[in-house]
Design a protein around this motif. Structure first.
Motif, PDB file in Angstrom:
ATOM      1  N   ILE A  22       0.818  -1.202   0.000  1.00  0.00           N
ATOM      2  CA  ILE A  22       0.000   0.000   0.000  1.00  0.00           C
ATOM      3  C   ILE A  22       0.859   1.263   0.000  1.00  0.00           C
ATOM      4  O   ILE A  22       0.392   2.353  -0.339  1.00  0.00           O
ATOM      5  CB  ILE A  22      -0.970  -0.006   1.205  1.00  0.00           C
ATOM      6  CG1 ILE A  22      -2.081   1.010   0.988  1.00  0.00           C
ATOM      7  CG2 ILE A  22      -0.253   0.271   2.511  1.00  0.00           C
ATOM      8  CD1 ILE A  22      -3.152   0.949   2.047  1.00  0.00           C
ATOM      9  N   GLY A  23       2.139   1.125   0.337  1.00  0.00           N
ATOM     10  CA  GLY A  23       3.017   2.286   0.377  1.00  0.00           C
ATOM     11  C   GLY A  23       3.757   2.561  -0.920  1.00  0.00           C
ATOM     12  O   GLY A  23       4.419   3.600  -1.047  1.00  0.00           O
ATOM     13  N   VAL A  24       3.653   1.675  -1.909  1.00  0.00           N
ATOM     14  CA  VAL A  24       4.421   1.833  -3.146  1.00  0.00           C
ATOM     15  C   VAL A  24       4.088   3.116  -3.893  1.00  0.00           C
ATOM     16  O   VAL A  24       4.993   3.872  -4.281  1.00  0.00           O
ATOM     17  CB  VAL A  24       4.247   0.594  -4.058  1.00  0.00           C
ATOM     18  CG1 VAL A  24       4.896   0.832  -5.424  1.00  0.00           C
ATOM     19  CG2 VAL A  24       4.848  -0.635  -3.394  1.00  0.00           C
ATOM     20  N   PRO A  25       2.792   3.443  -4.135  1.00  0.00           N
ATOM     21  CA  PRO A  25       2.505   4.669  -4.890  1.00  0.00           C
ATOM     22  C   PRO A  25       3.049   5.931  -4.217  1.00  0.00           C
ATOM     23  O   PRO A  25       3.663   6.784  -4.881  1.00  0.00           O
ATOM     24  CB  PRO A  25       0.974   4.689  -4.964  1.00  0.00           C
ATOM     25  CG  PRO A  25       0.573   3.255  -4.818  1.00  0.00           C
ATOM     26  CD  PRO A  25       1.561   2.679  -3.845  1.00  0.00           C
ATOM     27  N   LEU A  26       2.852   6.071  -2.911  1.00  0.00           N
ATOM     28  CA  LEU A  26       3.335   7.261  -2.220  1.00  0.00           C
ATOM     29  C   LEU A  26       4.852   7.291  -2.165  1.00  0.00           C
ATOM     30  O   LEU A  26       5.466   8.359  -2.300  1.00  0.00           O
ATOM     31  CB  LEU A  26       2.748   7.328  -0.813  1.00  0.00           C
ATOM     32  CG  LEU A  26       3.182   8.544   0.038  1.00  0.00           C
ATOM     33  CD1 LEU A  26       2.849   9.852  -0.671  1.00  0.00           C
ATOM     34  CD2 LEU A  26       2.536   8.488   1.421  1.00  0.00           C
ATOM     35  N   ALA A  27       5.477   6.135  -1.980  1.00  0.00           N
ATOM     36  CA  ALA A  27       6.942   6.094  -1.961  1.00  0.00           C
ATOM     37  C   ALA A  27       7.509   6.573  -3.294  1.00  0.00           C
ATOM     38  O   ALA A  27       8.491   7.328  -3.328  1.00  0.00           O
ATOM     39  CB  ALA A  27       7.427   4.676  -1.651  1.00  0.00           C
ATOM     40  N   ASP A  28       6.901   6.164  -4.405  1.00  0.00           N
ATOM     41  CA  ASP A  28       7.359   6.620  -5.713  1.00  0.00           C
ATOM     42  C   ASP A  28       7.214   8.133  -5.844  1.00  0.00           C
ATOM     43  O   ASP A  28       8.119   8.823  -6.342  1.00  0.00           O
ATOM     44  CB  ASP A  28       6.562   5.925  -6.824  1.00  0.00           C
ATOM     45  CG  ASP A  28       6.947   4.465  -7.016  1.00  0.00           C
ATOM     46  OD1 ASP A  28       7.979   4.041  -6.449  1.00  0.00           O
ATOM     47  OD2 ASP A  28       6.216   3.751  -7.728  1.00  0.00           O
ATOM     48  N   ARG A  29       6.097   8.673  -5.400  1.00  0.00           N
ATOM     49  CA  ARG A  29       5.848  10.112  -5.529  1.00  0.00           C
ATOM     50  C   ARG A  29       6.774  10.920  -4.629  1.00  0.00           C
ATOM     51  O   ARG A  29       7.286  11.980  -5.023  1.00  0.00           O
ATOM     52  CB  ARG A  29       4.386  10.417  -5.214  1.00  0.00           C
ATOM     53  CG  ARG A  29       3.399   9.838  -6.227  1.00  0.00           C
ATOM     54  CD  ARG A  29       1.966   9.904  -5.726  1.00  0.00           C
ATOM     55  NE  ARG A  29       1.561  11.273  -5.453  1.00  0.00           N
ATOM     56  CZ  ARG A  29       0.724  11.628  -4.501  1.00  0.00           C
ATOM     57  NH1 ARG A  29       0.199  10.704  -3.686  1.00  0.00           N
ATOM     58  NH2 ARG A  29       0.394  12.884  -4.329  1.00  0.00           N
ATOM     59  N   LEU A  30       7.002  10.445  -3.414  1.00  0.00           N
ATOM     60  CA  LEU A  30       7.890  11.164  -2.503  1.00  0.00           C
ATOM     61  C   LEU A  30       9.335  11.143  -3.009  1.00  0.00           C
ATOM     62  O   LEU A  30      10.061  12.129  -2.871  1.00  0.00           O
ATOM     63  CB  LEU A  30       7.808  10.554  -1.103  1.00  0.00           C
ATOM     64  CG  LEU A  30       6.548  10.885  -0.296  1.00  0.00           C
ATOM     65  CD1 LEU A  30       6.484  10.048   0.973  1.00  0.00           C
ATOM     66  CD2 LEU A  30       6.508  12.380   0.050  1.00  0.00           C
ATOM     67  N   THR A  31       9.739  10.010  -3.559  1.00  0.00           N
ATOM     68  CA  THR A  31      11.092   9.930  -4.108  1.00  0.00           C
ATOM     69  C   THR A  31      11.293  10.987  -5.182  1.00  0.00           C
ATOM     70  O   THR A  31      12.313  11.687  -5.209  1.00  0.00           O
ATOM     71  CB  THR A  31      11.341   8.526  -4.686  1.00  0.00           C
ATOM     72  OG1 THR A  31      11.204   7.555  -3.653  1.00  0.00           O
ATOM     73  CG2 THR A  31      12.738   8.420  -5.268  1.00  0.00           C
ATOM     74  N   ARG A  32      10.316  11.121  -6.074  1.00  0.00           N
ATOM     75  CA  ARG A  32      10.416  12.120  -7.136  1.00  0.00           C
ATOM     76  C   ARG A  32      10.379  13.538  -6.554  1.00  0.00           C
ATOM     77  O   ARG A  32      11.149  14.409  -6.988  1.00  0.00           O
ATOM     78  CB  ARG A  32       9.264  11.912  -8.126  1.00  0.00           C
ATOM     79  CG  ARG A  32       9.172  12.964  -9.234  1.00  0.00           C
ATOM     80  CD  ARG A  32      10.392  12.983 -10.129  1.00  0.00           C
ATOM     81  NE  ARG A  32      10.601  11.716 -10.802  1.00  0.00           N
ATOM     82  CZ  ARG A  32      10.023  11.365 -11.954  1.00  0.00           C
ATOM     83  NH1 ARG A  32       9.189  12.185 -12.555  1.00  0.00           N
ATOM     84  NH2 ARG A  32      10.302  10.195 -12.496  1.00  0.00           N
ATOM     85  N   ALA A  33       9.510  13.784  -5.574  1.00  0.00           N
ATOM     86  CA  ALA A  33       9.396  15.115  -4.994  1.00  0.00           C
ATOM     87  C   ALA A  33      10.678  15.545  -4.294  1.00  0.00           C
ATOM     88  O   ALA A  33      11.007  16.745  -4.259  1.00  0.00           O
ATOM     89  CB  ALA A  33       8.225  15.157  -4.007  1.00  0.00           C
ATOM     90  N   LEU A  34      11.415  14.581  -3.745  1.00  0.00           N
ATOM     91  CA  LEU A  34      12.660  14.883  -3.048  1.00  0.00           C
ATOM     92  C   LEU A  34      13.865  14.894  -3.982  1.00  0.00           C
ATOM     93  O   LEU A  34      14.992  15.163  -3.539  1.00  0.00           O
ATOM     94  CB  LEU A  34      12.894  13.854  -1.929  1.00  0.00           C
ATOM     95  CG  LEU A  34      11.915  13.919  -0.754  1.00  0.00           C
ATOM     96  CD1 LEU A  34      12.075  12.702   0.149  1.00  0.00           C
ATOM     97  CD2 LEU A  34      12.125  15.202   0.046  1.00  0.00           C
ATOM     98  N   GLY A  35      13.637  14.591  -5.251  1.00  0.00           N
ATOM     99  CA  GLY A  35      14.737  14.595  -6.205  1.00  0.00           C
ATOM    100  C   GLY A  35      15.701  13.448  -6.027  1.00  0.00           C
ATOM    101  O   GLY A  35      16.877  13.558  -6.384  1.00  0.00           O
ATOM    102  N   LEU A  36      15.227  12.319  -5.503  1.00  0.00           N
ATOM    103  CA  LEU A  36      16.084  11.154  -5.265  1.00  0.00           C
ATOM    104  C   LEU A  36      15.937  10.152  -6.412  1.00  0.00           C
ATOM    105  O   LEU A  36      14.944  10.158  -7.145  1.00  0.00           O
ATOM    106  CB  LEU A  36      15.708  10.484  -3.939  1.00  0.00           C
ATOM    107  CG  LEU A  36      15.770  11.374  -2.688  1.00  0.00           C
ATOM    108  CD1 LEU A  36      15.218  10.622  -1.482  1.00  0.00           C
ATOM    109  CD2 LEU A  36      17.194  11.832  -2.436  1.00  0.00           C
ATOM    110  N   ALA A  37      16.938   9.280  -6.543  1.00  0.00           N
ATOM    111  CA  ALA A  37      16.854   8.226  -7.549  1.00  0.00           C
ATOM    112  C   ALA A  37      15.763   7.250  -7.150  1.00  0.00           C
ATOM    113  O   ALA A  37      15.693   6.808  -5.999  1.00  0.00           O
ATOM    114  CB  ALA A  37      18.197   7.507  -7.659  1.00  0.00           C
TER     115      ALA A  37
END
Length: 425
Positions: A97-112
Protein backbone atom coordinates in the motif's frame (compact mmCIF):
# COMPACT_ATOMS: atom_id res chain seq x y z
CA UNK A 1 27.33 -17.88 -12.42
CA UNK A 2 26.89 -14.30 -11.30
CA UNK A 3 23.18 -13.56 -11.56
CA UNK A 4 23.51 -9.84 -12.09
CA UNK A 5 22.94 -7.40 -14.92
CA UNK A 6 24.25 -3.87 -15.36
CA UNK A 7 23.04 -1.30 -17.87
CA UNK A 8 25.34 1.45 -16.60
CA UNK A 9 28.35 1.82 -14.37
CA UNK A 10 27.48 0.94 -10.76
CA UNK A 11 28.33 3.19 -7.86
CA UNK A 12 31.37 2.54 -5.74
CA UNK A 13 29.23 1.08 -3.01
CA UNK A 14 31.07 3.02 -0.30
CA UNK A 15 29.15 2.75 2.98
CA UNK A 16 27.39 5.94 3.94
CA UNK A 17 25.12 7.07 6.73
CA UNK A 18 21.89 8.86 5.96
CA UNK A 19 18.21 9.02 6.75
CA UNK A 20 15.46 6.87 5.27
CA UNK A 21 11.69 7.21 5.10
CA UNK A 22 9.75 3.93 5.22
CA UNK A 23 6.29 4.50 3.75
CA UNK A 24 3.36 2.54 5.20
CA UNK A 25 5.34 -0.06 7.20
CA UNK A 26 2.24 -2.16 7.86
CA UNK A 27 2.63 -5.80 8.81
CA UNK A 28 6.44 -5.89 8.62
CA UNK A 29 7.22 -6.09 12.35
CA UNK A 30 9.81 -3.31 12.27
CA UNK A 31 12.30 -5.20 10.11
CA UNK A 32 13.03 -2.20 7.87
CA UNK A 33 13.75 -0.06 10.92
CA UNK A 34 15.99 -2.72 12.43
CA UNK A 35 18.00 -3.21 9.24
CA UNK A 36 18.60 0.50 8.69
CA UNK A 37 19.45 0.97 12.37
CA UNK A 38 22.13 -1.72 12.01
CA UNK A 39 23.77 0.51 9.43
CA UNK A 40 23.52 3.63 11.56
CA UNK A 41 20.79 5.30 9.53
CA UNK A 42 18.09 7.55 10.92
CA UNK A 43 14.61 6.18 10.29
CA UNK A 44 11.25 7.89 9.80
CA UNK A 45 7.99 6.01 9.30
CA UNK A 46 5.46 7.70 7.04
CA UNK A 47 1.94 6.55 7.84
CA UNK A 48 -1.26 7.09 5.91
CA UNK A 49 -4.33 8.76 7.48
CA UNK A 50 -6.97 6.34 8.69
CA UNK A 51 -9.52 7.41 6.08
CA UNK A 52 -7.05 6.52 3.29
CA UNK A 53 -6.37 3.02 4.65
CA UNK A 54 -8.22 -0.16 3.69
CA UNK A 55 -10.07 -1.79 6.56
CA UNK A 56 -7.31 -4.35 7.12
CA UNK A 57 -4.90 -1.66 8.35
CA UNK A 58 -7.22 0.72 10.20
CA UNK A 59 -6.62 -0.87 13.58
CA UNK A 60 -3.05 0.38 13.47
CA UNK A 61 0.30 -1.36 13.52
CA UNK A 62 3.24 -1.64 15.88
CA UNK A 63 5.64 1.21 15.11
CA UNK A 64 7.69 0.90 18.30
CA UNK A 65 10.86 0.25 16.27
CA UNK A 66 10.50 3.60 14.53
CA UNK A 67 11.93 6.51 16.57
CA UNK A 68 10.22 9.06 14.31
CA UNK A 69 6.73 8.82 12.79
CA UNK A 70 4.92 11.35 10.62
CA UNK A 71 1.48 11.12 9.07
CA UNK A 72 0.96 11.92 5.41
CA UNK A 73 -1.56 14.73 5.76
CA UNK A 74 -1.68 18.11 4.08
CA UNK A 75 -0.49 16.96 0.68
CA UNK A 76 2.64 15.69 -1.00
CA UNK A 77 4.59 18.94 -0.72
CA UNK A 78 4.09 19.14 3.03
CA UNK A 79 5.23 15.55 3.62
CA UNK A 80 8.21 16.03 1.30
CA UNK A 81 9.18 19.21 3.16
CA UNK A 82 9.06 17.42 6.50
CA UNK A 83 11.23 14.62 5.15
CA UNK A 84 13.66 17.11 3.62
CA UNK A 85 14.00 18.78 7.02
CA UNK A 86 15.01 15.39 8.40
CA UNK A 87 17.69 14.99 5.75
CA UNK A 88 16.02 11.97 4.15
CA UNK A 89 18.19 10.55 1.38
CA UNK A 90 16.20 7.38 0.61
CA UNK A 91 12.51 6.52 0.45
CA UNK A 92 11.20 2.93 0.38
CA UNK A 93 7.82 1.23 0.58
CA UNK A 94 7.23 -0.73 3.76
CA UNK A 95 4.28 -2.55 2.22
CA UNK A 96 2.34 -2.79 -1.00
CA UNK A 97 0.00 0.00 0.00
CA UNK A 98 3.02 2.29 0.38
CA UNK A 99 4.42 1.83 -3.15
CA UNK A 100 2.51 4.67 -4.89
CA UNK A 101 3.33 7.26 -2.22
CA UNK A 102 6.94 6.09 -1.96
CA UNK A 103 7.36 6.62 -5.71
CA UNK A 104 5.85 10.11 -5.53
CA UNK A 105 7.89 11.16 -2.50
CA UNK A 106 11.09 9.93 -4.11
CA UNK A 107 10.42 12.12 -7.14
CA UNK A 108 9.40 15.12 -4.99
CA UNK A 109 12.66 14.88 -3.05
CA UNK A 110 14.74 14.60 -6.21
CA UNK A 111 16.08 11.15 -5.26
CA UNK A 112 16.85 8.23 -7.55
CA UNK A 113 13.81 6.02 -7.77
CA UNK A 114 11.04 4.56 -9.88
CA UNK A 115 8.89 6.81 -12.04
CA UNK A 116 5.56 7.50 -10.25
CA UNK A 117 3.91 7.59 -13.67
CA UNK A 118 4.60 3.86 -14.02
CA UNK A 119 3.61 2.73 -10.51
CA UNK A 120 0.72 0.62 -11.82
CA UNK A 121 3.23 -1.53 -13.72
CA UNK A 122 4.65 -2.65 -10.40
CA UNK A 123 1.41 -3.02 -8.48
CA UNK A 124 -1.39 -4.20 -10.80
CA UNK A 125 -1.70 -7.69 -12.30
CA UNK A 126 -3.77 -6.54 -15.26
CA UNK A 127 -1.45 -3.70 -16.17
CA UNK A 128 1.56 -5.99 -15.80
CA UNK A 129 0.20 -8.59 -18.21
CA UNK A 130 -0.63 -5.94 -20.81
CA UNK A 131 2.84 -4.38 -20.53
CA UNK A 132 4.59 -7.71 -20.97
CA UNK A 133 2.48 -8.57 -24.01
CA UNK A 134 3.32 -5.17 -25.52
CA UNK A 135 7.01 -5.89 -24.91
CA UNK A 136 6.76 -9.26 -26.66
CA UNK A 137 7.19 -11.23 -23.42
CA UNK A 138 5.18 -14.24 -22.35
CA UNK A 139 2.16 -13.26 -20.26
CA UNK A 140 -1.26 -14.75 -19.51
CA UNK A 141 -4.35 -13.48 -21.28
CA UNK A 142 -6.17 -11.29 -18.78
CA UNK A 143 -9.10 -8.95 -18.21
CA UNK A 144 -9.02 -6.36 -15.43
CA UNK A 145 -12.47 -5.31 -14.31
CA UNK A 146 -14.74 -4.68 -11.34
CA UNK A 147 -17.71 -6.23 -13.17
CA UNK A 148 -18.63 -9.86 -12.69
CA UNK A 149 -20.84 -9.72 -15.78
CA UNK A 150 -17.90 -8.47 -17.82
CA UNK A 151 -15.69 -11.23 -16.46
CA UNK A 152 -18.24 -13.90 -17.36
CA UNK A 153 -18.61 -12.53 -20.89
CA UNK A 154 -14.82 -12.53 -21.32
CA UNK A 155 -14.57 -16.13 -20.07
CA UNK A 156 -17.35 -17.27 -22.40
CA UNK A 157 -15.72 -15.65 -25.42
CA UNK A 158 -12.21 -16.89 -24.47
CA UNK A 159 -13.28 -20.54 -24.15
CA UNK A 160 -10.26 -21.56 -22.06
CA UNK A 161 -10.07 -24.81 -20.03
CA UNK A 162 -9.65 -22.92 -16.77
CA UNK A 163 -9.33 -19.40 -15.39
CA UNK A 164 -7.76 -17.63 -12.42
CA UNK A 165 -9.64 -14.97 -10.50
CA UNK A 166 -7.41 -12.72 -8.38
CA UNK A 167 -7.28 -9.32 -6.72
CA UNK A 168 -5.85 -6.81 -9.20
CA UNK A 169 -3.48 -5.36 -6.59
CA UNK A 170 -0.56 -7.76 -6.61
CA UNK A 171 0.25 -7.07 -2.95
CA UNK A 172 -3.06 -8.51 -1.71
CA UNK A 173 -2.72 -11.59 0.48
CA UNK A 174 -5.97 -13.21 -0.68
CA UNK A 175 -5.00 -16.30 -2.71
CA UNK A 176 -6.24 -16.46 -6.32
CA UNK A 177 -8.92 -18.99 -7.22
CA UNK A 178 -8.73 -21.48 -10.10
CA UNK A 179 -12.14 -21.79 -11.77
CA UNK A 180 -13.48 -24.07 -14.50
CA UNK A 181 -17.09 -22.92 -14.80
CA UNK A 182 -19.21 -19.80 -14.70
CA UNK A 183 -20.55 -20.86 -11.30
CA UNK A 184 -17.05 -21.20 -9.88
CA UNK A 185 -16.05 -17.83 -11.33
CA UNK A 186 -19.10 -16.19 -9.75
CA UNK A 187 -18.41 -17.72 -6.33
CA UNK A 188 -14.73 -16.77 -6.40
CA UNK A 189 -15.54 -13.30 -7.69
CA UNK A 190 -17.81 -12.44 -4.77
CA UNK A 191 -15.31 -13.75 -2.21
CA UNK A 192 -12.30 -12.00 -3.74
CA UNK A 193 -14.23 -8.78 -4.29
CA UNK A 194 -14.82 -8.62 -0.53
CA UNK A 195 -11.17 -9.48 0.12
CA UNK A 196 -10.00 -6.81 -2.33
CA UNK A 197 -12.01 -4.13 -0.60
CA UNK A 198 -10.83 -5.23 2.84
CA UNK A 199 -7.16 -5.48 1.91
CA UNK A 200 -6.74 -2.76 -0.73
CA UNK A 201 -9.77 -0.48 -0.52
CA UNK A 202 -10.88 -1.24 -4.10
CA UNK A 203 -13.10 -3.81 -5.79
CA UNK A 204 -10.87 -4.33 -8.83
CA UNK A 205 -10.14 -7.93 -9.83
CA UNK A 206 -8.60 -9.73 -12.77
CA UNK A 207 -9.65 -12.86 -14.58
CA UNK A 208 -6.88 -14.51 -16.55
CA UNK A 209 -6.07 -17.79 -18.20
CA UNK A 210 -4.92 -20.54 -15.86
CA UNK A 211 -1.38 -21.66 -16.59
CA UNK A 212 -0.74 -25.01 -14.86
CA UNK A 213 2.59 -26.19 -13.56
CA UNK A 214 5.10 -25.63 -10.79
CA UNK A 215 5.43 -21.99 -9.80
CA UNK A 216 8.67 -20.16 -9.08
CA UNK A 217 9.30 -17.15 -6.86
CA UNK A 218 12.16 -14.93 -8.05
CA UNK A 219 13.49 -12.19 -5.76
CA UNK A 220 15.41 -9.31 -7.30
CA UNK A 221 17.01 -6.08 -6.13
CA UNK A 222 17.90 -3.13 -8.37
CA UNK A 223 20.28 -0.32 -7.53
CA UNK A 224 20.05 3.38 -8.38
CA UNK A 225 22.75 2.68 -10.99
CA UNK A 226 20.26 0.49 -12.90
CA UNK A 227 22.01 -2.68 -11.85
CA UNK A 228 19.74 -5.71 -11.35
CA UNK A 229 20.48 -8.85 -9.38
CA UNK A 230 18.56 -12.00 -8.51
CA UNK A 231 18.83 -12.66 -4.78
CA UNK A 232 16.98 -15.97 -4.63
CA UNK A 233 14.73 -18.41 -6.48
CA UNK A 234 12.22 -20.71 -4.80
CA UNK A 235 10.31 -23.56 -6.45
CA UNK A 236 6.80 -24.16 -5.12
CA UNK A 237 4.73 -27.34 -5.13
CA UNK A 238 0.96 -27.46 -4.69
CA UNK A 239 -1.75 -30.09 -4.34
CA UNK A 240 -4.36 -30.77 -7.02
CA UNK A 241 -6.55 -28.35 -5.04
CA UNK A 242 -3.83 -25.68 -5.41
CA UNK A 243 -2.85 -25.72 -1.73
CA UNK A 244 0.83 -24.95 -1.06
CA UNK A 245 2.78 -28.01 0.05
CA UNK A 246 6.42 -26.90 -0.01
CA UNK A 247 8.91 -24.33 -1.32
CA UNK A 248 12.51 -25.29 -2.10
CA UNK A 249 15.43 -22.92 -2.44
CA UNK A 250 17.06 -23.56 -5.82
CA UNK A 251 20.80 -23.75 -6.45
CA UNK A 252 21.83 -20.96 -8.83
CA UNK A 253 23.96 -22.58 -11.60
CA UNK A 254 21.30 -24.49 -13.58
CA UNK A 255 19.70 -24.02 -16.99
CA UNK A 256 16.27 -23.57 -15.38
CA UNK A 257 17.45 -20.88 -13.00
CA UNK A 258 19.34 -19.20 -15.81
CA UNK A 259 16.18 -19.04 -17.94
CA UNK A 260 14.19 -17.62 -15.01
CA UNK A 261 16.94 -15.05 -14.46
CA UNK A 262 17.08 -13.92 -18.10
CA UNK A 263 13.29 -13.55 -18.22
CA UNK A 264 13.29 -11.64 -14.92
CA UNK A 265 15.82 -9.15 -16.29
CA UNK A 266 13.52 -8.39 -19.22
CA UNK A 267 10.49 -8.16 -16.93
CA UNK A 268 12.29 -5.63 -14.72
CA UNK A 269 12.76 -3.39 -17.75
CA UNK A 270 9.21 -3.91 -19.02
CA UNK A 271 7.79 -2.94 -15.62
CA UNK A 272 10.14 0.06 -15.40
CA UNK A 273 11.84 -1.13 -12.22
CA UNK A 274 14.90 1.08 -11.76
CA UNK A 275 15.54 0.80 -8.03
CA UNK A 276 14.50 -1.33 -5.10
CA UNK A 277 13.25 -4.87 -4.54
CA UNK A 278 10.82 -6.88 -6.65
CA UNK A 279 9.23 -10.30 -6.25
CA UNK A 280 8.05 -12.23 -9.30
CA UNK A 281 5.75 -15.24 -9.37
CA UNK A 282 6.33 -17.25 -12.55
CA UNK A 283 5.35 -20.49 -14.21
CA UNK A 284 6.96 -22.38 -17.08
CA UNK A 285 4.84 -22.64 -20.24
CA UNK A 286 5.50 -23.60 -23.84
CA UNK A 287 6.81 -20.06 -24.33
CA UNK A 288 9.20 -20.38 -21.40
CA UNK A 289 8.97 -18.52 -18.07
CA UNK A 290 5.74 -16.51 -17.79
CA UNK A 291 4.98 -13.87 -15.17
CA UNK A 292 1.83 -14.35 -13.09
CA UNK A 293 2.31 -11.33 -10.82
CA UNK A 294 4.95 -8.93 -9.52
CA UNK A 295 5.38 -6.99 -6.29
CA UNK A 296 7.64 -3.99 -5.82
CA UNK A 297 8.48 -4.18 -2.13
CA UNK A 298 10.39 -6.52 0.17
CA UNK A 299 8.53 -8.54 2.75
CA UNK A 300 10.42 -9.82 5.79
CA UNK A 301 10.81 -13.59 5.32
CA UNK A 302 9.68 -16.03 7.94
CA UNK A 303 12.56 -17.08 10.15
CA UNK A 304 14.86 -14.52 8.50
CA UNK A 305 17.77 -15.29 10.80
CA UNK A 306 17.57 -18.97 9.90
CA UNK A 307 17.53 -18.30 6.17
CA UNK A 308 20.58 -16.09 6.51
CA UNK A 309 22.41 -18.75 8.49
CA UNK A 310 21.65 -21.59 6.09
CA UNK A 311 21.57 -19.87 2.70
CA UNK A 312 22.84 -16.32 3.08
CA UNK A 313 19.63 -14.95 1.56
CA UNK A 314 17.39 -12.25 2.99
CA UNK A 315 15.50 -10.23 0.39
CA UNK A 316 14.77 -7.33 2.71
CA UNK A 317 18.35 -7.10 3.94
CA UNK A 318 19.65 -7.06 0.36
CA UNK A 319 17.18 -4.30 -0.53
CA UNK A 320 18.40 -2.24 2.42
CA UNK A 321 22.00 -2.86 1.44
CA UNK A 322 21.32 -1.63 -2.09
CA UNK A 323 19.65 1.57 -0.91
CA UNK A 324 22.48 2.40 1.52
CA UNK A 325 25.48 1.49 -0.65
CA UNK A 326 24.20 1.75 -4.21
CA UNK A 327 25.32 -1.81 -4.90
CA UNK A 328 23.42 -5.03 -5.39
CA UNK A 329 25.02 -8.34 -4.52
CA UNK A 330 24.58 -11.13 -7.08
CA UNK A 331 23.12 -14.38 -5.90
CA UNK A 332 25.54 -16.85 -4.33
CA UNK A 333 27.13 -19.54 -6.51
CA UNK A 334 26.60 -23.20 -5.74
CA UNK A 335 30.10 -23.44 -4.24
CA UNK A 336 28.98 -21.17 -1.40
CA UNK A 337 25.62 -22.84 -0.77
CA UNK A 338 26.45 -25.31 1.96
CA UNK A 339 22.88 -26.24 2.89
CA UNK A 340 19.52 -26.93 1.26
CA UNK A 341 16.44 -25.16 2.59
CA UNK A 342 12.75 -26.08 2.26
CA UNK A 343 9.58 -24.65 3.74
CA UNK A 344 6.87 -27.25 4.27
CA UNK A 345 3.22 -26.35 4.89
CA UNK A 346 1.22 -28.65 7.11
CA UNK A 347 -2.08 -29.60 5.49
CA UNK A 348 -5.07 -30.58 7.63
CA UNK A 349 -7.69 -32.51 5.57
CA UNK A 350 -10.44 -31.47 8.00
CA UNK A 351 -10.99 -29.70 11.29
CA UNK A 352 -9.16 -31.39 14.12
CA UNK A 353 -6.80 -31.16 17.06
CA UNK A 354 -3.00 -31.46 17.07
CA UNK A 355 -1.89 -34.76 18.60
CA UNK A 356 0.88 -34.24 21.17
CA UNK A 357 3.03 -37.28 20.38
CA UNK A 358 2.79 -36.99 16.61
CA UNK A 359 3.41 -33.25 16.73
CA UNK A 360 6.58 -33.91 18.71
CA UNK A 361 7.61 -36.44 16.06
CA UNK A 362 7.47 -33.96 13.16
CA UNK A 363 8.91 -30.97 15.02
CA UNK A 364 11.96 -32.94 16.21
CA UNK A 365 12.94 -34.46 12.88
CA UNK A 366 16.68 -34.11 12.15
CA UNK A 367 16.31 -31.47 9.42
CA UNK A 368 13.66 -29.31 11.11
CA UNK A 369 15.28 -26.02 12.08
CA UNK A 370 12.32 -23.78 12.73
CA UNK A 371 8.57 -23.94 13.35
CA UNK A 372 6.40 -21.17 11.92
CA UNK A 373 3.01 -20.67 13.54
CA UNK A 374 1.37 -21.73 16.78
CA UNK A 375 1.93 -25.47 16.68
CA UNK A 376 0.83 -26.44 20.18
CA UNK A 377 -0.36 -29.88 21.22
CA UNK A 378 -4.11 -29.91 21.77
CA UNK A 379 -4.70 -26.81 19.66
CA UNK A 380 -7.63 -26.82 17.26
CA UNK A 381 -6.93 -26.64 13.53
CA UNK A 382 -9.24 -25.92 10.63
CA UNK A 383 -9.31 -27.56 7.24
CA UNK A 384 -6.45 -26.29 5.09
CA UNK A 385 -7.79 -24.63 1.95
CA UNK A 386 -4.89 -22.24 1.27
CA UNK A 387 -1.56 -21.23 2.75
CA UNK A 388 -3.15 -18.86 5.24
CA UNK A 389 -5.28 -21.65 6.75
CA UNK A 390 -2.36 -24.07 7.18
CA UNK A 391 -1.77 -25.08 10.82
CA UNK A 392 1.85 -23.94 10.39
CA UNK A 393 5.06 -24.42 8.48
CA UNK A 394 8.26 -26.34 9.14
CA UNK A 395 11.57 -24.98 7.85
CA UNK A 396 13.91 -27.82 6.90
CA UNK A 397 17.62 -27.42 6.33
CA UNK A 398 20.38 -29.95 5.65
CA UNK A 399 23.65 -30.42 3.81
CA UNK A 400 21.98 -32.92 1.46
CA UNK A 401 18.71 -32.82 -0.44
CA UNK A 402 18.13 -36.51 0.38
CA UNK A 403 17.92 -35.79 4.11
CA UNK A 404 15.23 -33.20 3.50
CA UNK A 405 13.29 -35.56 1.23
CA UNK A 406 13.34 -38.29 3.86
CA UNK A 407 11.99 -36.00 6.56
CA UNK A 408 9.41 -34.56 4.15
CA UNK A 409 8.02 -38.06 3.55
CA UNK A 410 7.84 -38.62 7.31
CA UNK A 411 5.88 -35.38 7.78
CA UNK A 412 3.25 -36.42 5.25
CA UNK A 413 3.09 -39.95 6.70
CA UNK A 414 2.56 -38.57 10.21
CA UNK A 415 -0.27 -36.39 8.93
CA UNK A 416 -1.97 -39.49 7.53
CA UNK A 417 -1.38 -41.38 10.79
CA UNK A 418 -3.47 -38.88 12.76
CA UNK A 419 -1.53 -35.67 13.43
CA UNK A 420 -4.86 -33.84 13.54
CA UNK A 421 -6.77 -36.48 15.52
CA UNK A 422 -5.52 -35.53 18.98
CA UNK A 423 -7.46 -34.72 22.12
CA UNK A 424 -8.39 -31.12 22.88
CA UNK A 425 -6.84 -29.60 25.98
Amino acid sequence: MALTSTSSMPSTGSPRVGAVAVVAPYGEAGRHAQEYARRGWKITAVTLPAHALPAQHREGTDLSDYPDVIEHVGGLRRTARRLRERGVSAVIAGSGIGVPLADRLTRALGLAGNDPGTTALRTDRGVQAAALADAGLAAPRVLRTASLAGALRWAESSRLPAYVVAVADSSAAAPPAVCRSAAEISTAWRRLRRAAHHQTGTHDLVIQEYLPGRQYIVHTVSSPASQHAVTGVWAEERTSQHVHTRSDLMASPSLLVRSLYLYAMRVLDALCVETGPARFRMVLTGRGPTLLSARAFAEPPLAAELFELTAGIDHLREAVRASTTGLVRPWVDDQTVSRFVSRVSLIAPREGVLDAQLLRTVTTLPTVRHVVGSLVAGAAVRKTVDRQSSPGELVLSAVSRQAIEEDYRVIRAVERLGLYDGAAL
